[in-house]
Write an enzyme that holds these catalytic residues in place. Sequence first.
Site, mmCIF file in Angstrom:
data_model
loop_
_atom_site.group_PDB
_atom_site.id
_atom_site.type_symbol
_atom_site.label_atom_id
_atom_site.label_comp_id
_atom_site.label_asym_id
_atom_site.label_seq_id
_atom_site.Cartn_x
_atom_site.Cartn_y
_atom_site.Cartn_z
ATOM 1 N N GLU A 255 0.880 -1.177 0.000
ATOM 2 C CA GLU A 255 0.000 0.000 0.000
ATOM 3 C C GLU A 255 0.904 1.210 0.000
ATOM 4 O O GLU A 255 1.501 1.538 1.027
ATOM 5 C CB GLU A 255 -0.874 0.025 1.264
ATOM 6 C CG GLU A 255 -1.790 -1.173 1.427
ATOM 7 C CD GLU A 255 -2.999 -1.128 0.518
ATOM 8 O OE1 GLU A 255 -3.314 -0.038 0.011
ATOM 9 O OE2 GLU A 255 -3.606 -2.189 0.309
ATOM 10 N N CYS A 294 -2.641 9.079 3.195
ATOM 11 C CA CYS A 294 -2.250 8.515 1.896
ATOM 12 C C CYS A 294 -3.333 8.744 0.853
ATOM 13 O O CYS A 294 -3.048 8.823 -0.335
ATOM 14 C CB CYS A 294 -1.969 7.031 2.047
ATOM 15 S SG CYS A 294 -3.332 6.138 2.796
HETATM 16 P P1 NAP Z 1 8.291 4.844 4.728
HETATM 17 O O1 NAP Z 1 9.433 5.734 5.026
HETATM 18 O O2 NAP Z 1 8.293 4.106 3.459
HETATM 19 O O3 NAP Z 1 8.208 3.837 5.971
HETATM 20 C C1 NAP Z 1 7.159 2.915 6.076
HETATM 21 C C2 NAP Z 1 7.592 1.781 6.974
HETATM 22 O O4 NAP Z 1 8.649 1.048 6.358
HETATM 23 C C3 NAP Z 1 8.123 2.219 8.326
HETATM 24 O O5 NAP Z 1 7.675 1.316 9.308
HETATM 25 C C4 NAP Z 1 9.618 2.131 8.154
HETATM 26 O O6 NAP Z 1 10.315 1.936 9.356
HETATM 27 C C5 NAP Z 1 9.730 0.919 7.277
HETATM 28 N N1 NAP Z 1 10.973 0.813 6.527
HETATM 29 C C6 NAP Z 1 11.775 1.815 6.105
HETATM 30 N N2 NAP Z 1 12.817 1.292 5.412
HETATM 31 C C7 NAP Z 1 12.649 -0.049 5.405
HETATM 32 C C8 NAP Z 1 13.386 -1.129 4.857
HETATM 33 N N3 NAP Z 1 14.526 -0.933 4.173
HETATM 34 N N4 NAP Z 1 12.941 -2.383 5.042
HETATM 35 C C9 NAP Z 1 11.807 -2.608 5.729
HETATM 36 N N5 NAP Z 1 11.065 -1.623 6.290
HETATM 37 C C10 NAP Z 1 11.477 -0.360 6.108
HETATM 38 O O7 NAP Z 1 6.913 5.622 4.752
HETATM 39 P P2 NAP Z 1 6.405 6.653 5.860
HETATM 40 O O8 NAP Z 1 7.205 7.897 5.718
HETATM 41 O O9 NAP Z 1 6.313 6.003 7.197
HETATM 42 O O10 NAP Z 1 4.918 6.888 5.390
HETATM 43 C C11 NAP Z 1 4.541 7.891 4.494
HETATM 44 C C12 NAP Z 1 4.178 7.314 3.162
HETATM 45 O O11 NAP Z 1 3.278 6.233 3.331
HETATM 46 C C13 NAP Z 1 3.450 8.303 2.294
HETATM 47 O O12 NAP Z 1 4.035 8.283 1.025
HETATM 48 C C14 NAP Z 1 2.020 7.780 2.230
HETATM 49 O O13 NAP Z 1 1.354 8.070 1.027
HETATM 50 C C15 NAP Z 1 2.213 6.336 2.412
HETATM 51 N N6 NAP Z 1 1.028 5.720 3.005
HETATM 52 C C16 NAP Z 1 0.275 4.875 2.267
HETATM 53 C C17 NAP Z 1 -0.853 4.293 2.802
HETATM 54 C C18 NAP Z 1 -1.707 3.364 2.005
HETATM 55 O O14 NAP Z 1 -2.606 2.744 2.583
HETATM 56 N N7 NAP Z 1 -1.494 3.230 0.715
HETATM 57 C C19 NAP Z 1 -1.215 4.572 4.129
HETATM 58 C C20 NAP Z 1 -0.425 5.435 4.858
HETATM 59 C C21 NAP Z 1 0.701 5.999 4.287
HETATM 60 P P3 NAP Z 1 11.045 3.145 10.143
HETATM 61 O O15 NAP Z 1 9.990 4.125 10.461
HETATM 62 O O16 NAP Z 1 11.596 2.477 11.337
HETATM 63 O O17 NAP Z 1 12.069 3.682 9.185
#
Ligand code: NAP
Length: 522
Positions: A255, A294
């Site tokens: 997602e 999102c």
């Molecule tokens: P993110 O930086 O991609 O992080 C998401 C999750 O992935 C966090 O738990 C993060 O952990 C983890 N993560 C980071 N690097 C990783 C790796 N190499 N391997 C495994 N896990 C890893 O996203 P975010 O900044 O938290 O969220 C914002 C984004 O999410 C926005 O772009 C938004 O559009 C999107 N979003 C989408 C939805 C949907 O339902 N489609 C819902 C909500 C948000 P850490 O925090 O510990 O780094």
Amino acid sequence: MIRLQSYVADRFVDGTAAGRSFVDPTTGAVLGTIDSTGVDCADALHHARTVGGPALAAMSFAARGALLGAIADALQARRDDWMEIARKNSGNTTRDASVDVDGGIATLKYYARLAKGLGDTRMLIEPGADRLAKGPFEARHVWTTRPGAAIFINAFNFPSWGLWEKVAVAIVAGMPIVAKPASGTAWLAEAMVRAVVAAGVLPAGVLSLVCGSAEGLLDAVEPFDCIAFTGSAETGRMIRAHPAVLAANPRLGIEADSVNTALLAPSATPEAAAFERLVEQALAAVSVKAGQLCTNIRRILVPAGVEDAFVATLATRIDDLVVGDPALAEVTVGPLVDEKQLRAAFAGLAALAPETRTVRGGGIPATVVGADTAQGAFLAPTLLVADTGAVLSAVHDVEVFGPVVTVIPYATLDEAVDLAARGEGSLAASIYADGAEEAATIAARLAPLHGRVLVVDAEVGRGHTGHSIVMPQCVHGGPGRAGGGEELGGLRGLRFFMQRTAIQGSPTMLADLAAKATETSL
Ligand code: NAP
């Protein structure tokens, strides 16, 4: 200073390193630290599969629904605490926090009811048999619990809802969970899990939480596991390409982010009710959760003839928003979640700048109430206008994860649909048209590009749930850039966590099988 712990193999454990800090985005003050160094993720997954999984698999759907009800009750009892944490760590106003906290609890309750309705079986069977030969030989399709673990890697913007909406569906399906909240806002998820553990409502091994890095979690993935990732498209790509994920081939749901569209119908005038309905949703997009949803509206497509009136009306409404400390009742827009997100939003605005003009906002707010822009992660509600949508690229590509919308005029419905498609697949679109027929025509055209389309016509009026709000009855996810995943949608959400199997055999055997299952379509 708060120190978050992981809850694995039914024990709270501390990371062995100092870890990273998390903050109050209103003041920039450090609230605590989080670290998962030394947490045995492989053991956590093994425990979930071998202890939690069998315990859930032995329970009927109705009994699993009762577990969800008990979780919801345990959480409801401490709602005030969660609202406070959401304010302190996510910069949420009361309205923002409710979307996350109450949204999570409501989703648990909804799935508790659905599971109760599935009754005292542990298997689902689809209606109808397919005859496969002239003799007594047929096939029916059943859904059973996969013998793996559900692994959740969640985004920062919904530490409560993002956890519980997935927990709800996985538990109904019979899968134990190992969840990893985003580090910056994990406090709420950790505190809620503590409350659920303290309430003693879940069998051993059903719910684990890794607070800190996901390192080690993906390395231990096995073929029957289901990984549900929510976050940026970039991280999603890394997870897809992870060697252990490629080798084990678990279910993988992504997602990701998207540049969602709101569309005012070609026939709309500034006097139309649809015009006002769109203004209301556009205003929500630059205020609720400071735009960090999102599903948030990012692009607003309006007929060229009403562009000026729309921009002027929205600009006036934006002037009434109050940015500042979310603890204050008059504040309608809180900060972004931290300095890193603020920097990312500025980078996004810089990318949009060559293609847009700024009507409101665009940077640090001139005034914030009860806070200091030097310390807090504040971004002014921002209204951009891009006058030539077709030749642009950044406005269709860059998701500024904050209170930012771009208005783009269009000449014809064909052009509007083409512009929406430039998002390359989005989570949600909304259509504002007074006439139902016009609205239906547009909905059919936008449907293939989106996971969900909200249609606001004269009959619906104000009586809808909003562009950005994900309802558990409806599927959530989107094609292409949005990740290609699909979750929730009532019973449809169970597909991800269960195995569909074609059982071929005699009608007598299939009747015996059906007697052990609940008949339903997923
Ligand atoms: P993110 O930086 O991609 O992080 C998401 C999750 O992935 C966090 O738990 C993060 O952990 C983890 N993560 C980071 N690097 C990783 C790796 N190499 N391997 C495994 N896990 C890893 O996203 P975010 O900044 O938290 O969220 C914002 C984004 O999410 C926005 O772009 C938004 O559009 C999107 N979003 C989408 C939805 C949907 O339902 N489609 C819902 C909500 C948000 P850490 O925090 O510990 O780094």
